[in-house]
Every structure is written in C-alpha cells, then in structure tokens.
Design a protein around this motif. Structure first.
Motif, PDB file in Angstrom:
ATOM      1  N   ASP A   1     -42.720  12.382  51.859  1.00  0.00           N
ATOM      2  CA  ASP A   1     -41.604  13.076  52.432  1.00  0.00           C
ATOM      3  C   ASP A   1     -42.129  13.257  53.979  1.00  0.00           C
ATOM      4  O   ASP A   1     -43.085  13.534  54.186  1.00  0.00           O
ATOM      5  CB  ASP A   1     -41.628  14.437  51.838  1.00  0.00           C
ATOM      6  N   VAL A   2     -41.153  13.188  54.999  1.00  0.00           N
ATOM      7  CA  VAL A   2     -40.992  13.459  56.073  1.00  0.00           C
ATOM      8  C   VAL A   2     -40.109  14.165  56.897  1.00  0.00           C
ATOM      9  O   VAL A   2     -38.658  14.081  56.398  1.00  0.00           O
ATOM     10  CB  VAL A   2     -41.116  12.017  56.766  1.00  0.00           C
ATOM     11  N   ARG A   3     -40.236  15.342  57.583  1.00  0.00           N
ATOM     12  CA  ARG A   3     -39.354  16.076  58.145  1.00  0.00           C
ATOM     13  C   ARG A   3     -39.800  16.723  59.478  1.00  0.00           C
ATOM     14  O   ARG A   3     -40.814  17.214  59.477  1.00  0.00           O
ATOM     15  CB  ARG A   3     -38.956  17.120  57.209  1.00  0.00           C
ATOM     16  N   ALA A   4     -39.270  16.339  60.577  1.00  0.00           N
ATOM     17  CA  ALA A   4     -39.660  16.723  61.837  1.00  0.00           C
ATOM     18  C   ALA A   4     -39.387  18.315  62.182  1.00  0.00           C
ATOM     19  O   ALA A   4     -38.189  18.973  61.790  1.00  0.00           O
ATOM     20  CB  ALA A   4     -38.795  15.760  62.737  1.00  0.00           C
ATOM     21  N   ASP A   5     -40.153  18.692  62.847  1.00  0.00           N
ATOM     22  CA  ASP A   5     -39.806  20.037  63.625  1.00  0.00           C
ATOM     23  C   ASP A   5     -39.831  19.813  65.005  1.00  0.00           C
ATOM     24  O   ASP A   5     -40.615  19.370  65.721  1.00  0.00           O
ATOM     25  CB  ASP A   5     -41.060  21.120  63.496  1.00  0.00           C
ATOM     26  N   CYS A   6     -38.546  20.014  65.723  1.00  0.00           N
ATOM     27  CA  CYS A   6     -38.121  19.575  67.128  1.00  0.00           C
ATOM     28  C   CYS A   6     -37.970  20.852  67.779  1.00  0.00           C
ATOM     29  O   CYS A   6     -37.129  20.709  68.805  1.00  0.00           O
ATOM     30  CB  CYS A   6     -36.861  18.527  66.830  1.00  0.00           C
TER      31      CYS A   6
ATOM     32  N   LEU B   1     -44.682  20.889  55.918  1.00  0.00           N
ATOM     33  CA  LEU B   1     -43.454  20.312  56.392  1.00  0.00           C
ATOM     34  C   LEU B   1     -42.692  21.676  56.728  1.00  0.00           C
ATOM     35  O   LEU B   1     -42.995  22.796  56.327  1.00  0.00           O
ATOM     36  CB  LEU B   1     -42.594  19.826  55.342  1.00  0.00           C
ATOM     37  N   PRO B   2     -41.877  21.810  57.843  1.00  0.00           N
ATOM     38  CA  PRO B   2     -41.724  20.363  58.756  1.00  0.00           C
ATOM     39  C   PRO B   2     -43.062  20.247  59.534  1.00  0.00           C
ATOM     40  O   PRO B   2     -43.876  20.838  59.647  1.00  0.00           O
ATOM     41  CB  PRO B   2     -40.628  20.766  59.475  1.00  0.00           C
ATOM     42  N   ILE B   3     -42.917  19.059  60.348  1.00  0.00           N
ATOM     43  CA  ILE B   3     -44.012  18.528  61.127  1.00  0.00           C
ATOM     44  C   ILE B   3     -43.896  18.839  62.416  1.00  0.00           C
ATOM     45  O   ILE B   3     -43.025  18.302  63.032  1.00  0.00           O
ATOM     46  CB  ILE B   3     -44.309  17.045  60.755  1.00  0.00           C
ATOM     47  N   ASP B   4     -44.861  19.504  63.188  1.00  0.00           N
ATOM     48  CA  ASP B   4     -44.532  19.887  64.380  1.00  0.00           C
ATOM     49  C   ASP B   4     -45.561  19.033  65.332  1.00  0.00           C
ATOM     50  O   ASP B   4     -46.570  18.165  64.605  1.00  0.00           O
ATOM     51  CB  ASP B   4     -44.906  21.298  64.703  1.00  0.00           C
ATOM     52  N   GLU B   5     -45.714  19.113  66.500  1.00  0.00           N
ATOM     53  CA  GLU B   5     -46.640  17.948  67.284  1.00  0.00           C
ATOM     54  C   GLU B   5     -48.149  18.471  67.120  1.00  0.00           C
ATOM     55  O   GLU B   5     -48.891  17.639  67.760  1.00  0.00           O
ATOM     56  CB  GLU B   5     -46.141  18.277  68.816  1.00  0.00           C
ATOM     57  N   GLN B   6     -48.361  19.677  66.644  1.00  0.00           N
ATOM     58  CA  GLN B   6     -49.698  19.957  66.593  1.00  0.00           C
ATOM     59  C   GLN B   6     -50.291  19.670  65.123  1.00  0.00           C
ATOM     60  O   GLN B   6     -51.568  19.700  64.972  1.00  0.00           O
ATOM     61  CB  GLN B   6     -49.739  21.401  66.725  1.00  0.00           C
ATOM     62  N   HIS B   7     -49.707  18.925  64.359  1.00  0.00           N
ATOM     63  CA  HIS B   7     -49.999  18.477  63.083  1.00  0.00           C
ATOM     64  C   HIS B   7     -51.063  17.446  63.393  1.00  0.00           C
ATOM     65  O   HIS B   7     -50.940  16.657  64.272  1.00  0.00           O
ATOM     66  CB  HIS B   7     -48.655  17.994  62.226  1.00  0.00           C
TER      67      HIS B   7
END
Length: 290
Positions: A257-262, A114-120
């Motif tokens: 748990d969820v959290r975005a890397d934007c 966390l946070p989750i980026d598009e490469q996850h």
C-alpha cells in the motif's frame, strides 16, 4: 519566494518527449513560456551534450531511464543516466545560474506508516529507486554547497492520456476497450497505489518552482486504490464489463500500500491534487470507443 514564471521567461525541459514532459511543455507554452526541449527526440544525450542554457531562468529535469523491471536487468545504465546525468545537469545549472526542478520517484519501500510524509525513512528497494534517490542526494548537495535553488519532487504514480501501456492504468484501459480481449488478465489485484493525474503533477512542478534554496516535496493524490478498484473504475466509467483474471503473481519486493502525505507542498506552494481517479480515467477515455 522567487516570482513565479512569467510569459516570455525561458526554460529548459529535459525528457520533454516523455509522458510527463510532453504535458509539461504543452502547459508551459500555453502560459506563454519560451520552452527549449532536450530529449531523445531532439537528439539530446544527457551523458554527453550541453544544455541550451543561454537566457534560461529554470530547468525542469525529467529525463531518466524508467521502469523497475528494466532497472533490475541493467542497474549500471540506470545509475549512469539517473544519477550521473543529474549531476551533469546540476553542474551546468550552477555555471549558468539557473534554478532547477528535479523530478524524482517513490523511494520509501514498504511504508512503516500511512500516509507517507517526507520524514519517512528511505528504502530504495530496487535499482530504479536507488538511482533516483542518488540523483536527489546530488540535488541537496549542490543546493547546499553552491547555494543553488533546487526543488526535488518525490512523484508518486502518475497516469493520464498518452501514457505507455507498460504502466498499469493504460494497460487496464486497453484491455477493457479492446473488443478482441475477452477477459482482463492482471498479475496481482491486491497492491494499492497513490495514482496522480498528470495535469495535477504538472501543476505541482510549476507551482513549486518559485521556492528558494532547497526544497523536497511528496507529490501524490493522497488516496490509494487497489488494482481491483482501478479495474472496477475503468469498467464503470467505460460502461464495459468483462471477466477479470487474477494471475496471483506477486512481483519481487512488492509494496502492499502507498499513500502520500502532501501537506508540505500544500502549505509551501498552495498545491493539492484536484482530479480524482474516476475523473482522470474519464479524461483518458475521451475520444476512445469500446
């Protein structure tokens, strides 16, 4: 980058009668954009009908079957609408020379970091997520093979006024404000989600449209809140306090748990979420009384 949409430009919004679609259409029309709608309310069938693309510069593709519980019961329907329906939209855009924004979904499963980026890594752990991921794959394929301009959005948990009480925050708001409801009953108070206010989601869709080629963006608030925290926020904003009953019934394949890397969409399009949870809930409560 392509020029942003200008007053007088014509666009199509599929799924225009849905929660996010309605808000997007309102914003586009307020900006002077000529919006054609294609949704169930217009009698439009995503699997059979042709989009009205004459003179259209861009298509916002929001139409989809939604809801994880329903997807478990009918995965074939979700695949047909969300995957094959998206292929039909892509191919019509290809033939008409239109660019496309595809509104996808959270497809990461249980986060490794966390946070989750598009490469996850992707872990589409339910039929809804799988169908949206396959739609996203079609977008990348069409963009690459046919040199189309396509933006795919991995949208996190969006909320706001007018959302169905099938979703968590409206369900909590309704229970808090209903004088006939003595206590708030919820399945599980522990899961944390990244809740994004609907107007921030709309802004992301509009800004990202100007990107050339293929682009993929997370769109979330960058913050996570537990169900318990959401309940406390609604009660604090509304001034209503009630007992809270945790039924302790965890959903299958629950994600803790969820959290975005934007950062990617921020760097490329200058977008970031502006509306915090308390402010978003206050906007939902405007005009409503306990």
């Amino acid at each position: 980058m392509r020029t942003a949409l200008q007053a007088g430009d014509r666009v199509v919004v599929t799924g225009a009668g849905g929660f996010l679609g309605r808000r997007l259409v309102e914003r586009l029309r307020a900006d002077g954009i000529d919006v054609l709608t294609a949704g169930r309310g217009d009698g439009f069938d995503l699997l059979a009908d042709a989009l009205p693309l004459d003179g259209v510069a861009h298509v916002f593709h929001l139409a989809a079957e939604t809801g994880v519980p329903d997807a478990w019961n009918d995965p074939v329907r979700f695949h047909l609408v969300n995957t094959h329906g998206t292929v039909r939209v892509l191919d019509q855009c290809r033939r008409a020379g239109c660019s496309l924004t595809y509104v996808g979904a959270y497809i990461y499963g249980v986060p490794q970091t966390l946070p989750i980026d598009e490469q996850h890594r992707v872990d589409a752990n339910n039929p809804y997520a799988f169908s949206k991921w396959m739609g996203e794959q079609a977008c990348e394929w069409y963009a690459g093979l046919y040199a189309m301009d396509v933006v795919a959005i991995r949208l996190f948990n969006t909320y706001g006024p007018g959302q169905s009480d099938r979703f968590l925050i409206p369900k909590i708001v309704d229970q808090v404000l209903d004088p006939a409801t003595p206590a708030i009953e919820l399945m599980d108070l522990q899961p944390r989600r990244d809740y994004l206010y609907v107007d921030d989601a709309v802004e992301a869709l509009i800004r990202s449209r100007a990107v050339d080629g293929y682009a993929l963006y997370n769109v979330g608030s960058g913050q996570s809140h537990s169900v318990s925290e959401v309940v406390e926020t609604v009660m604090a904003v509304s001034g209503v306090r009630k007992p809270v009953v945790d039924l302790q019934r965890q959903r299958p394949n629950e994600i803790p748990d969820v959290r975005a890397d934007c950062a990617h969409i921020g760097q490329a399009c200058g977008w970031s979420a502006r509306v915090g949870l308390a402010e978003g809930i206050a906007r939902m409560l405007e005009g409503r009384s306990p």
